[in-house]
Scaffold this motif. Structure first.
Motif: not given
Length: 449
Positions: A65-81, A272-278
């Motif tokens: 599940a850790h790996i699945a979260n890396m590929i899914s949420w990790g890539y999405g949460t890192g969208f700020s770049v 929540l995600f607005t803080i991480l993205i901006y």
């Protein structure tokens, strides 16, 4: 969830024990520690009593599940770049670029409704493999894009659909392998979103000057292939007795605590995600920092979140309960959103990023565990979790563009966007805490067990 054990001779005459009631009933230690995380005793529980709660078969699901979260949420949460790169290279307004990340996260939530039900039906491995393939395909297609609509399709729609398919089966598998240590296990698996949000933005930001944006994204894809193979090989869903169940279990919303919790979570995830993205764009545009320095704040936020998730998972299991711990972290995150207003220099930004990462890690890491606390039948775990995630997906779809519109409407200033984010998160967190109090109220009512 906790079990209530009553002898057959006492069952007909006993009433649930409560701090404010003289009635006597024998409760397990887990219920006494985390009463806020239980369903009312008048709801029957079919949770198997033999959850492994440890050992390699159980902990291997945490790794998967850790790996699945890396590929899914990790890539999405890192969208700020990606947000900053697309805005600078394509000269697009913040609200338009935000739609890419919003669609990605929205579909991850929404597709989780269907994948949750399918995982309950015994299709976890097929979903994991299909989702991973679609995610990786989206990464490689993103490396070939040249226009906005191409990026939206590849990184928004394709990546979002794949992410929703891959993460839910793995998360549901962790939930049914653990009971006493469920919050800690889910929080540890959830660290994958922070691991991915460090790995992928770092690759893109630091390799882009030497190999270019397309090859930086392709390298993300190649790494994801290796990770997905390992995760798929480790995934071993428990063989439970399957019962026919709909994709939507609307009876769940007859439970006031569950409904209120879902509504509060909707407000939390709206901002929540607005803080991480901006946070990256804020450092670049308001503080005047360079691209490399700006991404450091993203890395700090997610690095601290890795440490925070298991800590709050342990606290939830042993002391507070997942629902109350989640709610308190949400309120703390809302306070941090207001604190964002006072950040005016680089050192303050580093400190702020660390605190945001800590409370945000606790909030996100406990979200799935908190939902699972309301599920009376473990065989419907994926369905109930999926419904809450699906509704929260609509919040993540509208949240970042709303903040982008507020920023653009105020000439690039973040003040009112920060006020908006803090207000919605605090209100949502308060509703979550009230839902836990309602569970205690229902537990105090006499009922047959």
């Amino acid at each position: 969830m906790s079990n209530i054990s009553v002898s057959e001779n006492e069952a007909s005459s006993s009433e649930p024990e409560n701090k404010n009631s003289p009635a006597v009933i024998e409760e397990s230690p887990e219920l006494q520690r985390a009463s806020s995380s239980t369903v009312p005793p008048d709801v029957p529980s079919d949770e198997p009593p033999d959850a492994p709660d440890g050992g390699w078969p159980a902990w291997s699901q945490v790794v998967s599940a850790h790996i699945a979260n890396m590929i899914s949420w990790g890539y999405g949460t890192g969208f700020s770049v990606f947000q900053l790169y697309y805005k600078q290279t394509m000269n697009l307004p913040a609200v338009q670029v935000s739609w890419i990340g919003s669609v990605q996260i929205f579909l991850c939530f929404l597709v989780g409704v269907a994948s949750g039900r399918l995982s309950d039906g015994g299709h976890s491995r097929q979903l994991y493999a299909t989702g991973a393939i679609i995610c990786i395909f989206g990464m490689f297609m993103t490396s070939l894009t040249n226009t906005y609509w191409q990026i939206l399709l590849a990184q928004g729609f394709c990546q979002g659909i794949g992410a929703g398919l891959v993460f839910m089966p793995a998360s549901a598998s962790v939930a049914v392998y653990f009971k006493k240590n469920r919050s800690f296990a889910i929080a540890a698996s959830g660290c994958g979103s922070s691991s991915g949000a460090i790995l992928y933005p770092a690759i893109v930001q630091f390799l882009m000057p030497s190999v270019g944006f397309p090859w930086a994204v392709r390298i993300c894809g190649f790494i994801s292939i290796a990770l997905a193979i390992v995760g798929f090989c480790l995934l071993k869903p428990r063989e439970l007795h399957r019962v026919p169940a709909p994709y939507l279990d609307l009876k769940a919303f007859k439970s006031l605590p569950y409904s209120l919790f879902t509504a509060g979570s909707f407000l939390v995830y709206f901002s929540l995600f607005t803080i991480l993205i901006y946070i990256n764009s804020f450092a670049r545009e308001i503080l005047g920092l360079g691209d490399v320095k700006s991404v450091e704040f993203v890395l700090v936020t997610n690095a601290i979140a890795i440490v925070a998730r298991p800590i709050f998972g342990f606290l939830a299991d042993k002391f507070l309960g997942p629902v109350e711990t989640f709610g308190l972290n949400c309120i703390a995150l809302g306070v941090m959103a207001f604190g964002w207003i006072g950040v005016h220099e680089r050192i303050a930004m580093y400190v702020y990023s660390a605190f945001v990462g800590f409370v945000n890690g606790g909030a996100q890491g406990l979200f799935t565990s908190a939902i699972s606390s309301f599920v009376p039948d473990v065989r419907k775990m994926g369905t109930w979790i999926g419904m809450t995630l699906g509704l929260c997906g609509f919040a993540t779809l509208a949240g970042p563009p709303t903040m982008g519109a507020i920023v653009d409407a105020n000439g690039g200033k973040y003040l009112w966007a920060q006020v908006w984010a803090g207000s919605t998160i605090i209100i949502g967190g308060t509703m979550v805490l009230i839902s836990s109090r309602l569970v205690l109220r229902d537990s105090a009512k006499p009922s047959a067990i």
